[in-house]
Scaffold this active site. Structure first.
Site, PDB file in Angstrom:
ATOM      1  N   HIS A 201      68.629  43.389 -35.984  1.00 52.82           N
ATOM      2  CA  HIS A 201      67.514  44.318 -36.180  1.00 52.82           C
ATOM      3  C   HIS A 201      67.010  44.262 -37.623  1.00 52.82           C
ATOM      4  O   HIS A 201      66.222  45.094 -38.032  1.00 52.82           O
ATOM      5  CB  HIS A 201      67.952  45.753 -35.873  1.00 52.82           C
ATOM      6  CG  HIS A 201      68.455  45.965 -34.482  1.00 52.82           C
ATOM      7  ND1 HIS A 201      69.650  45.470 -34.049  1.00 52.82           N
ATOM      8  CD2 HIS A 201      67.911  46.606 -33.421  1.00 52.82           C
ATOM      9  CE1 HIS A 201      69.832  45.814 -32.773  1.00 52.82           C
ATOM     10  NE2 HIS A 201      68.783  46.489 -32.376  1.00 52.82           N
TER      11      HIS A 201
ATOM     12  N   ASP B 169      63.333  41.357 -35.025  1.00 57.93           N
ATOM     13  CA  ASP B 169      63.508  39.951 -35.425  1.00 57.93           C
ATOM     14  C   ASP B 169      64.614  39.235 -34.658  1.00 57.93           C
ATOM     15  O   ASP B 169      64.430  38.146 -34.157  1.00 57.93           O
ATOM     16  CB  ASP B 169      63.795  39.880 -36.932  1.00 57.93           C
ATOM     17  CG  ASP B 169      64.597  41.085 -37.389  1.00 57.93           C
ATOM     18  OD1 ASP B 169      65.737  41.248 -36.921  1.00 57.93           O
ATOM     19  OD2 ASP B 169      64.056  41.884 -38.181  1.00 57.93           O
ATOM     20  N   GLY B 170      65.778  39.899 -34.532  1.00 61.64           N
ATOM     21  CA  GLY B 170      66.925  39.244 -33.905  1.00 61.64           C
ATOM     22  C   GLY B 170      66.737  39.019 -32.411  1.00 61.64           C
ATOM     23  O   GLY B 170      67.486  38.257 -31.802  1.00 61.64           O
ATOM     24  N   PHE B 171      65.728  39.661 -31.827  1.00 60.48           N
ATOM     25  CA  PHE B 171      65.498  39.495 -30.395  1.00 60.48           C
ATOM     26  C   PHE B 171      64.626  38.273 -30.106  1.00 60.48           C
ATOM     27  O   PHE B 171      64.327  37.980 -28.955  1.00 60.48           O
ATOM     28  CB  PHE B 171      64.815  40.725 -29.792  1.00 60.48           C
ATOM     29  CG  PHE B 171      65.553  42.015 -29.950  1.00 60.48           C
ATOM     30  CD1 PHE B 171      66.791  42.084 -30.570  1.00 60.48           C
ATOM     31  CD2 PHE B 171      65.008  43.196 -29.461  1.00 60.48           C
ATOM     32  CE1 PHE B 171      67.464  43.281 -30.714  1.00 60.48           C
ATOM     33  CE2 PHE B 171      65.671  44.398 -29.601  1.00 60.48           C
ATOM     34  CZ  PHE B 171      66.897  44.451 -30.233  1.00 60.48           C
TER      35      PHE B 171
ATOM     36  N   GLN C 223      60.438  42.870 -30.228  1.00 58.39           N
ATOM     37  CA  GLN C 223      60.771  44.225 -30.678  1.00 58.39           C
ATOM     38  C   GLN C 223      61.471  44.247 -32.045  1.00 58.39           C
ATOM     39  O   GLN C 223      61.140  45.038 -32.908  1.00 58.39           O
ATOM     40  CB  GLN C 223      61.634  44.886 -29.627  1.00 58.39           C
ATOM     41  CG  GLN C 223      61.716  46.378 -29.767  1.00 58.39           C
ATOM     42  CD  GLN C 223      62.086  47.017 -28.447  1.00 58.39           C
ATOM     43  OE1 GLN C 223      63.189  46.831 -27.941  1.00 58.39           O
ATOM     44  NE2 GLN C 223      61.172  47.774 -27.867  1.00 58.39           N
TER      45      GLN C 223
ATOM     46  N   LEU D  18      62.796  43.484 -20.226  1.00 57.60           N
ATOM     47  CA  LEU D  18      63.503  42.876 -21.355  1.00 57.60           C
ATOM     48  C   LEU D  18      63.719  41.402 -21.043  1.00 57.60           C
ATOM     49  O   LEU D  18      64.660  41.031 -20.354  1.00 57.60           O
ATOM     50  CB  LEU D  18      64.841  43.589 -21.572  1.00 57.60           C
ATOM     51  CG  LEU D  18      64.747  45.111 -21.656  1.00 57.60           C
ATOM     52  CD1 LEU D  18      66.088  45.710 -22.025  1.00 57.60           C
ATOM     53  CD2 LEU D  18      63.684  45.545 -22.653  1.00 57.60           C
ATOM     54  N   ALA D  19      62.821  40.580 -21.494  1.00 58.75           N
ATOM     55  CA  ALA D  19      62.842  39.168 -21.117  1.00 58.75           C
ATOM     56  C   ALA D  19      61.995  38.390 -22.125  1.00 58.75           C
ATOM     57  O   ALA D  19      60.857  38.032 -21.855  1.00 58.75           O
ATOM     58  CB  ALA D  19      62.280  38.994 -19.708  1.00 58.75           C
ATOM     59  N   GLU D  20      62.566  38.152 -23.304  1.00 57.36           N
ATOM     60  CA  GLU D  20      61.753  37.563 -24.377  1.00 57.36           C
ATOM     61  C   GLU D  20      61.257  36.173 -24.024  1.00 57.36           C
ATOM     62  O   GLU D  20      60.113  35.814 -24.326  1.00 57.36           O
ATOM     63  CB  GLU D  20      62.552  37.528 -25.686  1.00 57.36           C
ATOM     64  CG  GLU D  20      62.791  38.896 -26.320  1.00 57.36           C
ATOM     65  CD  GLU D  20      63.938  39.657 -25.684  1.00 57.36           C
ATOM     66  OE1 GLU D  20      64.659  39.062 -24.858  1.00 57.36           O
ATOM     67  OE2 GLU D  20      64.126  40.848 -26.002  1.00 57.36           O
TER      68      GLU D  20
END
Lengths: 324, 325
Positions: free
Chosen positions: B129, B84-86, B82, B58-60
């Site tokens: 999300h 939009d908000g991420f 994964q 988990l490391a955009e």
């Protein structure tokens, strides 16, 4: 095989010449800036020449680097052409990026320099990606990723360090710790003694070396390069050094004492290496004087040639935004 | 190909792109064995291996930054964000590196990468999300932004985006993923990637939309027809660059325009479209260009998202209002 700065007369020559070139280049741009002939801002690495030179001497020509806003020494260490570099800083058509990149964004793809970066820590995940590309192609090339002390507090460093660790990427994280993130001292910004301690959290080695000792930097990076080429993953090399000049052109040095700066100037990495090379019988005073003269001539040539080139043309600025 | 959903069409398009070019790689969170939370990469790691479908922690910022380095060394990474908000943890890499590298290096370094983002609401997935961040990317020079609305476009546009030499933000309407099916002719000649399309002809008002709202607009046009109003619907498909040709042609005929999207109205795509239509069709307009979009709040909890999302009634209301001038 690469050669340590103290391995032979020729490697000592190369080390000294690279460090002097970096210093004279930066003194020249400092002067051009002061005379209003160069615009924008810039970040000088005067006093830090040993870390860039020592690290680059441990690399092969086909290895890659990512650089920082204080990146002139990295470019020169990796073999950049001084005329094109100076032209880039002077915003000339003949610059590496036609003057679009400037001091802070020189990229020289041919020498494996994937670019300096104005975003602190911005280049660290990029270095990991380039290393992943080498690994997927099963090439034994490595990426040397330069960054400063400040970058190790950015999230991008931590994400990239972990990715490099779990994928055993051939990358060497080279932290040039010059004791200040602009005005903020590492004493205030970190609760650890050595920044290299952070490597332990990700499961790879971290070493701290005297960043003003070009041979010590070479040795640490060379060990890291061998480990990376063997597929064993990254290493964090912390080179402790000091910038003599301000952070950028607007810095009034309000956060450091004159005594502190003077103390570090007495630890000049170049004078120190000259002394060592003389003592070891690698170079004579005549050799050193000759290197000084050659470097002075090279920089004069770079300034004069670059200055005579046409200014970067802004009319087709839009064309550079996209490939198509 | 049998009738497929948007999710299956995207999966087939990705598969074909990977078969066509060994330099195409997929990177993202849970894209491997799991096949992504929406199953868009289902089965690809099994068939192409772990070197080409790379599961990331988990490391955009790390995913996008690593992809930048890969692109510099000749790969064509396709990153999945994964939700939009991420994308915001990766925003710095996208805006400061991906978008600027070609310009900064005068083209010495190209960024042929695709960043896939499932966007929009309607699946009860609350904030982070269900967001529509397209304007933030369309506002950034150096990025291209497209949004597919249906399985046929999904199949072709993802392949075209991957083959493109510039970075493309590829927006996928997540509430359409597993909704309507369509037949995809895999031998057909697709429309160009950066082209808008009239999806329903009409003569009284032009309704401009993209992504998840295209379906709503088509339903609105059908309802308006029952009331005797002929609504032309345009699926923009490309948000940056905008392909204004079909929009301007249409508005010059109809004299009225409504822009509809899920994103907040304030400074959204509708603002830019409205400005351009007004600048270029001023003497054809019978009414101001009206905008329909989400309210200017963070995305709401699932229980009230149906209230927040623009629906058929809000679109029809705007259409009606263009006749009040």
């Amino acid at each position: 095989m690469t050669e340590s700065p103290i391995a032979s007369a020729s490697s000592a020559r190369r080390a000294l010449r690279t460090m002097w070139t970096t210093r004279r280049f930066e003194e020249a741009v400092d002067d051009l800036f002061a005379r209003g002939l160069m615009h924008g801002t810039m970040h000088l690495s005067i006093g830090q020449e040993a870390s860039a030179t020592g690290a680059c001497m441990a690399l092969r020509e086909d290895d890659a680097i990512t650089s920082t806003h204080r990146g002139h020494g990295h470019c020169i260490g990796k073999g950049a052409d001084l005329v094109r570099m100076m032209a880039e800083l002077l915003a000339k058509e003949t610059g590496y990026c036609r003057g679009r990149g400037g001091s802070m964004h020189i990229a020289d793809v041919e020498t494996g320099n994937l670019g300096a970066n104005g975003i602190v820590a911005g280049g660290i995940p990029i270095a990991a990606g380039a290393a992943l590309a080498f690994q997927l192609r099963k090439e034994d090339r490595v990426v040397a990723c330069f960054f400063g002390d400040g970058a190790t507090n950015e999230g991008a460093f931590h994400e990239a360090a972990n990715l490099a660790a779990i994928w055993k990427l051939p990358v060497i994280f080279i932290c040039e710790n010059n004791l200040y993130g602009m005005s903020f001292s590492t004493e205030k910004a970190f609760a650890i003694e050595h920044l290299a301690q952070r490597a332990a959290a990700y499961g790879f080695p971290g070493v701290t070396v005297d960043g003003n000792d070009v041979t010590a930097v070479y040795d640490a990076v060379n060990t890291a390069v061998e480990r990376a080429r063997a597929g064993e993953g990254p290493t964090f090399v912390e080179a402790v050094t000091y910038r003599w000049k301000g952070h950028s052109k607007s810095d009034k040095n309000l956060y450091r004492t004159k005594e502190e700066i003077a103390e570090w100037r007495s630890r000049d990495p170049i004078g120190r290496f000259e002394h060592e090379a003389l003592e070891r019988g690698l170079l004579t005073q005549d050799d050193i004087d000759q290197i000084h003269a050659e470097v002075t001539a090279d920089i004069r040539h770079a300034v004069l040639t670059a200055n005579a080139a046409p200014d970067a043309d802004p009319t087709d600025l839009l064309d550079a935004v996209f490939a198509s | 190909m049998e009738k497929v959903t948007l999710a299956k069409a995207l999966n087939a398009g990705l598969r074909r792109a990977m078969e066509a070019d060994p330099k195409v790689l997929i990177m993202g969170e849970d894209v491997g064995k799991l096949g992504g939370v929406f199953r868009i990469t289902d089965g690809l790691q099994k068939d192409f291996g772990e070197d080409r479908v790379i599961d990331s922690p988990l490391a955009e910022s790390g995913i996008i930054g690593t992809a930048v380095g890969m692109a510099m060394r000749g790969y064509r990474p396709v990153c999945e964000i994964q939700f939009d908000g991420f994308v915001y943890p990766a925003y710095d890499q996208i805006v400061s590196q991906v978008a600027k590298l070609h310009f900064r290096t005068e083209g010495h370094l190209r960024m042929p990468m695709v960043i896939r983002i499932p966007f929009g609401g309607g699946i009860g997935a609350v904030e982070h999300h269900s967001e529509s961040p397209e304007a933030q990317f369309a506002h950034t020079p150096g990025l291209k932004v497209v949004a597919c609305s249906n399985p046929v476009d999904g199949y072709w546009m993802i392949q075209q985006a991957i083959a493109h030499d510039d970075p493309v933000i590829f927006l996928e309407p997540k509430r359409q993923y597993h909704a309507d099916k369509a037949e995809v002719d895999t031998e057909a000649e697709p429309d160009p990637l950066f082209a808008s399309r009239v999806v329903r002809a009409g003569s009284d008002v032009t309704l401009v939309s993209y992504g998840p709202m295209v379906k709503t607009c088509l339903a609105a046009a059908a309802a308006a027809e029952a009331e005797g109003r002929s609504v032309e619907v345009i699926d923009l498909r490309t948000l940056s660059p905008l392909d204004m040709g079909p929009v301007l042609d249409s508005v010059r005929r109809t004299g009225r325009a409504v822009v509809a999207h899920e994103a907040h109205v304030n400074l959204g795509m509708g603002a830019e479209l409205s400005a351009r239509i007004t600048e270029q069709c001023f003497y054809s307009l019978e009414a101001p260009v009206l905008r329909v979009g989400g309210f200017d709040t963070p995305y709401p909890p699932a229980r009230i998202e149906e209230f927040w999302l623009p629906d058929l009634d809000r679109v029809l209301d705007a259409v009606d209002r263009t006749f009040e001038f």
